[in-house]
Design an enzyme around this catalytic site. Structure first.
Site, short mmCIF file in Angstrom:
data_model
loop_
_atom_site.label_atom_id
_atom_site.label_comp_id
_atom_site.label_asym_id
_atom_site.label_seq_id
_atom_site.Cartn_x
_atom_site.Cartn_y
_atom_site.Cartn_z
N THR A 150 22.04 45.26 -10.06
CA THR A 150 22.46 44.91 -8.71
C THR A 150 23.63 45.74 -8.20
OG1 THR A 150 23.86 43.14 -9.61
CG2 THR A 150 21.61 42.56 -8.95
N ASP A 192 26.27 34.01 -24.47
CA ASP A 192 27.11 34.77 -23.55
C ASP A 192 27.04 34.05 -22.21
OD1 ASP A 192 28.57 36.61 -22.17
OD2 ASP A 192 27.14 38.26 -22.33
N GLU A 207 35.38 34.05 -17.33
CA GLU A 207 34.49 32.98 -17.78
C GLU A 207 35.21 32.01 -18.71
OE1 GLU A 207 30.56 35.86 -17.40
OE2 GLU A 207 31.63 35.66 -19.31
N THR A 266 35.84 38.60 -24.61
CA THR A 266 35.40 39.98 -24.82
C THR A 266 36.28 41.03 -24.16
OG1 THR A 266 33.90 39.82 -22.91
CG2 THR A 266 33.00 39.27 -25.10
N ASP A 307 26.39 43.03 -22.26
CA ASP A 307 25.08 42.74 -22.85
C ASP A 307 24.89 43.49 -24.17
OD1 ASP A 307 24.58 41.28 -20.50
OD2 ASP A 307 23.84 43.07 -19.49
#
Length: 340
Positions: free
Chosen positions: A47, A114, A149, A182, A239
């Protein structure tokens, strides 16, 4: 007999480029895993391009696919589940119920979650997924949120090592034994001796809550890893990290017991970060030659429609070209760790 592992990876899919399942599949296969792929979206490309086409997989279709796998007994072969971008709360609820049911039958199944919800202060999924992810943490074996997150899940603003530890404790309290934030920045005063404290350095922080004796308060084993930040344009890095981490975590569990202070999560994260750093560096070197500074500036513009598609395409991760770094993480002084 040689142990065999099969992972079901539940994420987005793009026809062209590398993010979601396209970024996760090759590394896990290369590291010895059979990979079953369940796509939550089918897009022409990621995207970040000025245009993308395709559609989300309807929740009822996801349920139908899982039902077919169950009826043929194929889910029984899964030793691992990796979940990434899911997006719709209805789909997330279906996946949550499916994994919970599977873990009841196979308690040793490893779920790496995740919780893809957003980044850089921007939520790009419906708010209804937030409580779902909070409820899923108690089922997951390893959760890999980014900084934003982790803040959403815990309702804790992470601005220091102390607040990062508070967020880790909250996620352990919610039931997950292994947590990896992360990517994060920290004030220089919080960086342990031996780690680089510079503007071009990022950090990830991990925490493992080891089982304790009855009546004894369990203390987590926590670490901080420093790694370089490259000034290019990269998509799909999270990812890749989650995929490599899934395989490397299992490899660490299979390894003979170590007398060092490294937990399986630390061993796996070090290997995964070294691999990811090599992939990003290879991609960055290519961008330095084939993507002009003006194009990088345009690509990083918040106005997606003004981005040159050909330049975005030239910024795709060099995953296939980094086969050697996936197979054998390069030994590098650019990636360092300290217990905290």
């Amino acid at each position: 007999m040689e142990k065999r592992y099969r992972v079901c990876t539940v994420q987005s899919h793009v026809v062209s480029g590398y993010c979601g399942n396209k970024a996760a599949t090759f590394p896990m296969q290369l590291l010895g895993f059979d990979v079953d792929i369940l796509n939550t979206v089918e897009f022409s490309n990621h995207t970040g391009f000025p245009v993308f086409t395709g559609k989300r997989t309807p929740p009822e279709e996801i349920k139908t696919l899982i039902d077919g796998l169950n009826k043929n007994g194929l889910t029984k072969a899964w030793t691992h589940v990796l979940t990434g971008y899911i997006g719709l709360p209805e789909t997330l609820s279906i996946i949550k119920n499916a994994v919970e049911s599977l873990k009841e039958q196979k308690p040793d199944l490893i779920w790496v979650c995740d919780p893809v919800m957003g980044d850089n202060g921007q939520l790009y999924v419906p708010e209804a997924v937030i409580p779902l992810y909070r409820s899923m943490i108690g089922v997951a074996d390893l959760i890999t949120p980014n900084l934003f997150e982790a803040e959403i899940i815990t309702d804790i603003k992470i601005t220091s090592l102390a607040t990062a530890k508070q967020a880790m404790a909250k996620m352990h309290y919610l039931g997950c034994p292994n947590v990896l934030i992360t990517s994060m920045s920290l004030p220089a005063k919080d960086i342990p001796n031996g780690l680089i404290a510079e503007d071009n350095i990022m950090y990830c922080m991990g925490s493992t809550l080891l089982p304790g004796n009855a009546g004894v308060l369990k203390q987590p084993t926590q670490f901080l890893i420093s790694f370089p930040r490259y000034s290019g344009y990269f998509t799909g890095t999270g990812d890749v990290l989650a995929a490599v981490l899934t395989a490397r975590y299992q490899h660490a569990l299979d390894a003979p017991a170590s007398h060092t202070s490294e937990t399986p999560l630390l061993t796996a994260t070090l290997a995964a970060i070294k691999t990811l750093n090599a992939i990003i560096k290879r991609t960055f070197d290519y961008q330095q030659i084939h993507v002009s500074p003006k194009e990088i500036f345009q690509i990083n513009s918040p106005d997606r429609l003004s981005r040159p598609a050909s330049a975005v395409h030239r910024c795709e991760l060099h995953i296939i070209q980094s086969k050697d770094a996936i197979d054998t993480p390069p030994d590098t002084s650019l990636v360092q760790y300290a217990l905290v």
